[in-house]
Structure formats: structure tokens, C-alpha cells
Scaffold this active site. Structure first.
Site, PDB file in Angstrom:
ATOM      1  N   LYS A   1       0.861  -1.180   0.000  1.00 39.17           N
ATOM      2  CA  LYS A   1       0.000   0.000   0.000  1.00 39.17           C
ATOM      3  C   LYS A   1       0.902   1.236   0.000  1.00 39.17           C
ATOM      4  O   LYS A   1       1.701   1.427   0.920  1.00 39.17           O
ATOM      5  CB  LYS A   1      -0.902   0.004   1.235  1.00 39.17           C
ATOM      6  CG  LYS A   1      -1.652   1.335   1.451  1.00 39.17           C
ATOM      7  CD  LYS A   1      -2.592   1.293   2.662  1.00 39.17           C
ATOM      8  CE  LYS A   1      -3.186   2.674   2.947  1.00 39.17           C
ATOM      9  NZ  LYS A   1      -4.057   2.715   4.139  1.00 39.17           N
TER      10      LYS A   1
ATOM     11  N   ASP B   1      -2.567  10.346   3.383  1.00 36.38           N
ATOM     12  CA  ASP B   1      -3.967   9.956   3.564  1.00 36.38           C
ATOM     13  C   ASP B   1      -4.693  11.000   4.415  1.00 36.38           C
ATOM     14  O   ASP B   1      -4.638  10.971   5.639  1.00 36.38           O
ATOM     15  CB  ASP B   1      -4.032   8.573   4.236  1.00 36.38           C
ATOM     16  CG  ASP B   1      -5.471   8.089   4.430  1.00 36.38           C
ATOM     17  OD1 ASP B   1      -6.391   8.713   3.839  1.00 36.38           O
ATOM     18  OD2 ASP B   1      -5.660   7.092   5.146  1.00 36.38           O
TER      19      ASP B   1
ATOM     20  N   LYS C   1     -10.156  13.125   7.794  1.00 35.21           N
ATOM     21  CA  LYS C   1      -9.697  12.751   9.137  1.00 35.21           C
ATOM     22  C   LYS C   1      -9.696  13.963  10.053  1.00 35.21           C
ATOM     23  O   LYS C   1      -9.556  15.090   9.589  1.00 35.21           O
ATOM     24  CB  LYS C   1      -8.262  12.203   9.048  1.00 35.21           C
ATOM     25  CG  LYS C   1      -8.144  10.825   8.443  1.00 35.21           C
ATOM     26  CD  LYS C   1      -6.700  10.365   8.401  1.00 35.21           C
ATOM     27  CE  LYS C   1      -6.578   8.986   7.794  1.00 35.21           C
ATOM     28  NZ  LYS C   1      -7.245   7.925   8.580  1.00 35.21           N
TER      29      LYS C   1
ATOM     30  N   ASP D   1       1.635   6.489   5.446  1.00 32.85           N
ATOM     31  CA  ASP D   1       0.654   5.538   4.924  1.00 32.85           C
ATOM     32  C   ASP D   1       1.168   4.807   3.676  1.00 32.85           C
ATOM     33  O   ASP D   1       0.428   4.053   3.058  1.00 32.85           O
ATOM     34  CB  ASP D   1      -0.673   6.260   4.632  1.00 32.85           C
ATOM     35  CG  ASP D   1      -1.877   5.361   4.846  1.00 32.85           C
ATOM     36  OD1 ASP D   1      -1.738   4.314   5.495  1.00 32.85           O
ATOM     37  OD2 ASP D   1      -2.967   5.722   4.345  1.00 32.85           O
TER      38      ASP D   1
ATOM     39  N   ASP E   1     -12.146   7.183   3.503  1.00 31.28           N
ATOM     40  CA  ASP E   1     -10.942   6.973   4.305  1.00 31.28           C
ATOM     41  C   ASP E   1     -10.539   5.499   4.338  1.00 31.28           C
ATOM     42  O   ASP E   1      -9.458   5.157   4.809  1.00 31.28           O
ATOM     43  CB  ASP E   1     -11.163   7.500   5.727  1.00 31.28           C
ATOM     44  CG  ASP E   1      -9.867   7.725   6.479  1.00 31.28           C
ATOM     45  OD1 ASP E   1      -8.795   7.649   5.833  1.00 31.28           O
ATOM     46  OD2 ASP E   1      -9.925   7.981   7.700  1.00 31.28           O
TER      47      ASP E   1
ATOM     48  N   GLU F   1      -9.366   3.758   2.020  1.00 30.99           N
ATOM     49  CA  GLU F   1      -8.836   3.819   0.659  1.00 30.99           C
ATOM     50  C   GLU F   1      -7.765   2.776   0.370  1.00 30.99           C
ATOM     51  O   GLU F   1      -7.539   2.419  -0.784  1.00 30.99           O
ATOM     52  CB  GLU F   1      -8.264   5.223   0.389  1.00 30.99           C
ATOM     53  CG  GLU F   1      -6.829   5.455   0.845  1.00 30.99           C
ATOM     54  CD  GLU F   1      -6.624   5.330   2.349  1.00 30.99           C
ATOM     55  OE1 GLU F   1      -7.623   5.441   3.092  1.00 30.99           O
ATOM     56  OE2 GLU F   1      -5.487   5.098   2.791  1.00 30.99           O
TER      57      GLU F   1
ATOM     58  N   ARG G   1      -7.616  -0.436   0.956  1.00 35.62           N
ATOM     59  CA  ARG G   1      -8.141  -1.648   0.342  1.00 35.62           C
ATOM     60  C   ARG G   1      -8.539  -1.409  -1.111  1.00 35.62           C
ATOM     61  O   ARG G   1      -8.524  -2.320  -1.927  1.00 35.62           O
ATOM     62  CB  ARG G   1      -9.308  -2.181   1.181  1.00 35.62           C
ATOM     63  CG  ARG G   1     -10.464  -1.218   1.306  1.00 35.62           C
ATOM     64  CD  ARG G   1     -11.381  -1.528   2.472  1.00 35.62           C
ATOM     65  NE  ARG G   1     -10.838  -1.076   3.755  1.00 35.62           N
ATOM     66  CZ  ARG G   1     -11.436  -1.263   4.933  1.00 35.62           C
ATOM     67  NH1 ARG G   1     -12.577  -1.908   4.998  1.00 35.62           N
ATOM     68  NH2 ARG G   1     -10.875  -0.825   6.035  1.00 35.62           N
TER      69      ARG G   1
HETATM   70  N1  BES Z   1      -4.219   4.651   6.842  1.00 43.04           N
HETATM   71  C1  BES Z   1      -5.407   4.451   7.597  1.00 43.04           C
HETATM   72  C2  BES Z   1      -5.214   3.493   8.754  1.00 43.04           C
HETATM   73  C3  BES Z   1      -4.407   4.017   9.905  1.00 43.04           C
HETATM   74  C4  BES Z   1      -4.942   4.962  10.757  1.00 43.04           C
HETATM   75  C5  BES Z   1      -3.144   3.536  10.143  1.00 43.04           C
HETATM   76  C6  BES Z   1      -4.199   5.429  11.824  1.00 43.04           C
HETATM   77  C7  BES Z   1      -2.406   3.977  11.231  1.00 43.04           C
HETATM   78  C8  BES Z   1      -2.936   4.944  12.058  1.00 43.04           C
HETATM   79  C9  BES Z   1      -6.517   3.897   6.719  1.00 43.04           C
HETATM   80  O1  BES Z   1      -6.523   4.359   5.424  1.00 43.04           O
HETATM   81  C10 BES Z   1      -7.802   4.321   7.336  1.00 43.04           C
HETATM   82  O2  BES Z   1      -8.067   5.474   7.378  1.00 43.04           O
HETATM   83  N2  BES Z   1      -8.566   3.334   7.828  1.00 43.04           N
HETATM   84  C11 BES Z   1      -9.803   3.606   8.465  1.00 43.04           C
HETATM   85  C12 BES Z   1     -10.806   2.574   8.001  1.00 43.04           C
HETATM   86  C13 BES Z   1     -12.207   2.880   8.419  1.00 43.04           C
HETATM   87  C14 BES Z   1     -12.717   4.102   7.688  1.00 43.04           C
HETATM   88  C15 BES Z   1     -13.065   1.674   8.113  1.00 43.04           C
HETATM   89  C16 BES Z   1      -9.588   3.521   9.969  1.00 43.04           C
HETATM   90  O3  BES Z   1      -8.806   2.667  10.412  1.00 43.04           O
HETATM   91  O4  BES Z   1     -10.155   4.329  10.684  1.00 43.04           O
HETATM   92 ZN    ZN Z   2      -4.749   4.914   4.658  1.00 47.14          ZN
HETATM   93 MN    MN Z   3      -7.619   6.142   5.197  1.00 44.82          MN
END
Ligand code: BES
Ligand code: ZN
Ligand code: MN
Length: 497
Positions: A268, A273, A280, A291, A350, A352, A354
Site C-alpha cells: 500500500k 492519507d 480525518k 501511509d 478513508d 482507501e 483496500r
Molecule cells: N491509513 C489508515 C489506517 C491508519 C490509521 C493507520 C491510523 C495507522 C494509524 C486507513 O486508510 C484508514 O483510514 N482506515 C480507516 C478505516 C475505516 C474508515 C473503516 C480507519 O482505520 O479508521
Molecule cells: Zn490509509
Molecule cells: Mn484512510
């Protein structure tokens, strides 16, 4: 750092420093005892005086010890011998590096790998020390206007072994440790670079430069029109709101016959992000430059594999994009069609990672890989589940899961399996498309895994969620270089050594 292996008695070694251990309480290790005999009890006296009890983290640099050829003797505290394990060993190596770096020694011979470390042999210890020292040398200075003037004098670290017969194995161990450490440093550097420098195009340039450094690696980069052509609607939905166009980076390492099926790594590579329209909150958002650490680990592992000239083929895929809000950005509720033909309702922009991964995983099919492992900072939920110690590990093949788990254990870069299954997969149901891109609040790491599983049914696949392990926050904020050790070990094992 230059590493080498040498036999012979500690007292005879002509180096800037000779490093030996002392156990708690005031017990000289075998090699320290050997030095002590040559020095007529000099070390034993010092220990008796109470200047070195052997506590973990303790160090004592002695100059011009009588009867010893090296200019310095460095004593390292090891803690209790009965409890001395790989963690204690790592701490000892770290303490050693700190003391050597603060001294004027330009080279040193280290006997710590000959210590009795629970469940580990000297070759493992040499490898781990080389990896540790290589990574301890790294600092991020690319964006500082002044470089640190206090660079350590140390240029060469030699590991002492007892028998000539062990030299070859020890040399291989040091080379592996060095290559893994350097691979981690490459991953850390890419991770630490800010989002305004490290863009998808920058990652593509770095891939080209990796290919230029290693003739065994060839690089191809797909731009947005090429991805459009392939029908990568999921990946392209992520970069729609950004001025930085997405890239699919393909790096092929050839160490075996061209018709040998490769191992695939898919990273990834979200270079920043923001969350997109599902934006966010502001706190610590800067850390979303990390990210792309999954992508960075693909770079680092490929570099290590190329340096070690492993007799296998590996293909590294990096799905690189920036996730931004904008008038053209993807909106919650938008439906896109992935390269696999499956449609996705994007309920949260968010989620994204996947979306870029699913198209890269479908693209991986064309290489007919023996296995495909994706690496992603995918879910905040993984940090809640496993903290910052272990990677989350999921997949559709028990054998592959075991191989990865074992590679993690061997390198102390460990991963913990989480379950997948229809009970969880159901949570991805959408009323409007084949699936939604989120599964709701519960089991967020697992439903993300289930999403990816829908795109890897034809492959032997595993997924590493490195959200908690790829970087550190706080005072030591920075990329860790994980899971380069796990991935390189997995490939070393496949290469039969
Ligand atoms: N890159 C983030 C995951 C992340 C967040 C990694 C904080 C490390 C620290 C990912 O893209 C994301 O935002 N995931 C969301 C998914 C949710 C919207 C289902 C998350 O984990 O909140
Ligand atoms: Zn992300
Ligand atoms: Mn995200």
C-alpha cells in the site's frame, strides 16, 4: 558499516576496541575471562571494585588494559545469565553501539555473539547484531539544513568466532544482517520523507533508481491512462481528488530462471492519507505521510533480496496514490468497478487502502505467483487489537500463514494471526453494489482482510496489517523499517538458506 569475521584469542586482536560481556552479578563471560587471564586479573579487580556489576544497559570503556593488544576493552552488562535471551542480547548490542559510537575507535572486535543466548546460535546473533548496527547508524537528515557533525568514528565491526570452520556461516550471517538492515533503512527513509516530496511519482522514480542500482531488478510503471485501460476503477477512485496522479509500480527481481514462478509482494503506497471527503480529524494527521510504509517495505525487501542475490524470482507491486478531498474527489456512496469486475460502494473514502490494493492484487494474478503477500498500514483498529508490537496477519492459506509467522519469529519481527470467515465477510454487504468498502465499527482489521480476500480467491494469499508497527509516534517519531526483516526472511527460507 563494514562487517567481518575473525578467529583467534581476544587478547591478541589488534583493533581499536575489543567488546566482551559481564553477567550479573559481577560474573565475567568466557571471553571476558580470557582477557582477564591475559591481563593478570585486571578485569576481575575492576568488577570486584563495583564499577561493573553486569546489569543490563551498563557499560565500561577501559583504555590500555595490560596484556591486551586492542587499544580499548569495552565491558557490556548483560543481566542474569539464566535470563539472557534475544531481547537482552539486542539491548547489549545497542549498548555496545552507543559506547563505540561515542569513542574514538575506528574499528572493533565484538564477542557478544558467542554468549549463551536462549534458543539462538552464534550465527543468529551475528546476523541480528549486523542488522541492529546497520539500523542504528541511520538518521533522517535529508531535510535538515545542517548535518550532524558528530559522526561516529567507527567504520568496521568484526565478530569473533571460535573455529575456522564457522567462518563461512558467520560471514553469510553478517551479510544477511547487513542487507536486511540496509533494506530497513531504505524503507525508513521513504517512510520518513514528507508527503510533498514523497509522491506517487517520486516512488516511481525511486523504483527506477533501485533498478539502476541492481541489474537483477527491472522496473515498469503504469500511469493513470494505463490503469484506466486495465479497468482499475477502485485504485483510480482514490487519486481522483489529488493533483498527484496515481502510479502502479512493478519491480521484477530475477534471481532464478525466467520461467520460475515468482513470489509477489504488494505494498500500500498512499503517500498521504487525508481521508478524502471522509476527512480525518486534525490530530497527528502529519503521521499519515507514513501511509506508504507497506510500499516502502516492498522497496526495502527487494533491495535486500537483490543484494543477497537470492536464487528466486520476486515481483514487487506498489499501488501509489494520494488521498485528498476535492471537487472531483470520490464521495461517500459512489460506486466503482474494480479490475476484477466486482463493484464497490465507497461508504467511507478513508477506507482507501483496500481500494488501491484490490486492483493491485488482481493485477498480481498475471505473474502466476507462488504466493502473494500484501503489506499495508490498513486499519487503526489493528493498533487497538495488537498495539505496536505485532503485525496483524490474515490469509487464505494455512501453510503460507505459518511460513510468514515463522519468518517473523526468526527475525523478532513478529506477526499474529487474526481470523477471516463468512461471519465477518457478511458485514461488507451493500444494497447497491457487490460490496461496501467498510464493514462497520466492529472487527475493523478483519473486515478489511475480508475485503481483500474477495480479490485473492484464485491466489495463495496473505495480508500483513502494519498500522501499529510501521512507525513510531512521539519523541522518537519515525518509520521503523518493519516488516522488511520478516519479508526478507520469508524469501530467504524459500531460497533455501
Ligand atoms: N491509513 C489508515 C489506517 C491508519 C490509521 C493507520 C491510523 C495507522 C494509524 C486507513 O486508510 C484508514 O483510514 N482506515 C480507516 C478505516 C475505516 C474508515 C473503516 C480507519 O482505520 O479508521
Ligand atoms: Zn490509509
Ligand atoms: Mn484512510
Amino acid at each position: 558499516m563494514e562487517f567481518a569475521i575473525k578467529t583467534g584469542n581476544p587478547e591478541n586482536q589488534r583493533f581499536g576496541c575489543v567488546v566482551v560481556g559481564v553477567f550479573e552479578k559481577r560474573r565475567l563471560s568466557l571471553q571476558a575471562e580470557q582477557l582477564d587471564r591475559a591481563a593478570d586479573g585486571y578485569l576481575g579487580d575492576i568488577v570486584k571494585q563495583g564499577d561493573m556489576d553486569g546489569r543490563p544497559g551498563q557499560q565500561l570503556m577501559l583504555l590500555r588494559v595490560p596484556g591486551v593488544n586492542a587499544a580499548r576493552v569495552l565491558l557490556i552488562g548483560l543481566g542474569k545469565e539464566r535470563e539472557f535471551d534475544e531481547r537482552g542480547y539486542r539491548q547489549a548490542v545497542q549498548t555496545m553501539y552507543g559506547a563505540l559510537a561515542g569513542s574514538g575507535a575506528r574499528d572493533a572486535i565484538c564477542y557478544l555473539p558467542l554468549l549463551p543466548v536462549k534458543g539462538r546460535d552464534p550465527a543468529w546473533c551475528i546476523r541480528d547484531a549486523a542488522q541492529a548496527v546497520e539500523t542504528l547508524e541511520y538518521r533522517f537528515e535529508t531535510c535538515k539544513s545542517k548535518k550532524d557533525p558528530n559522526r561516529p568514528a567507527l567504520r568496521k565491526l568484526v565478530f569473533g568466532v571460535t573455529e575456522r570452520g564457522g567462518i563461512r556461516q558467520a560471514e553469510a550471517a553478517a551479510a544477511q544482517g547487513r542487507a536486511i538492515g540496509a533494506g530497513m533503512n531504505l524503507a525508513r527513509e521513504l517512510g520518513n520523507l514528507p508527503g510533498n516530496i514523497c509522491t506517487p511519482s517520486y516512488l516511481a522514480e525511486q523504483a527506477h533508481s533501485l533498478g539502476e542500482r541492481h541489474s537483477s531488478i527491472s522496473v515498469e510503471v503504469l500511469d493513470e491512462p494505463a490503469m484506466e485501460e486495465l479497468g482499475m476503477g477502485a485504485l483510480l477512485s482514490v487519486s481522483r481528488g489529488s493533483r498527484e496522479p496515481a502510479r502502479l509500480i512493478v519491480m521484477q527481481y530475477r534471481g532464478a530462471e525466467p520461467d520460475e514462478r515468482p513470489y509477489a509482494l504488494v505494498g500500500k503506497g498512499i503517500t498521504f492519507d487525508t481521508g478524502g471527503i471522509s476527512i480525518k480529524p486534525g490530530a497527528a494527521m502529519d503521521e499519515m505521510k507514513f501511509d506508504m510504509c507497506g510500499a516502502a517495505s516492498v522497496f526495502g525487501t527487494l533491495q535486500a533480496v537483490a543484494e543477497l542475490e537470492l536464487p528466486i524470482n520476486v515481483v514487487g507491486l506498489v499501488a501509489a496514490a494520494e488521498n485528498m478531498p476535492d471537487g472531483k474527489a470520490t464521495k461517500p456512496g459512489d460506486i466503482v468497478t474494480s479490475m476484477s469486475g466486482q463493484t464497490i460502494e465507497i461508504l467511507n473514502t478513508d477506507a482507501e487502502g483496500r481500494l488501491v490494493l484490490c486492483d493491485a492484487l488482481t493485477y498480481a494474478e498475471r505473474f502466476k505467483p507462488r504466493s502473494v503477500v500484501d503489506i499495508a498500514t490498513l486499519t487503526g483498529a489493528c493498533i487497538i487489537a495488537l498495539g505496536h508490537e505485532m503485525h496483524g496477519l490474515m490469509g487464505n492459506n494455512g501453510g503460507l500463514i505459518n511460513e510468514l509467522r515463522n519468518a517473523g519469529k526468526a527475525t523478532l519481527d513478529r506477526a499474529w494471526e487474526l481470523p477471516l470467515g463468512p461471519e465477518y465477510d457478511e458485514l461488507l454487504k451493500s444494497n447497491f453494489a457487490d460490496m461496501a468498502n467498510i464493514g462497520g465499527r466492529s472487527a475493523g482489521t478483519i473486515t478489511a482482510g475480508c475485503f481483500l480476500a474477495r480479490f485473492t480467491r484464485k491466489q495463495r494469499w496473505a495480508h500483513l496489517d502494519i498500522a501499529g508497527t510501521a512507525w513510531k509516534s512521539g519523541g522518537e517519531k519515525g518509520a521503523t523499517g518493519r516488516p522488511v526483516p520478516l519479508l526478507t526472511q520469508y524469501l530467504l527460507d524459500r531460497a533455501g538458506g
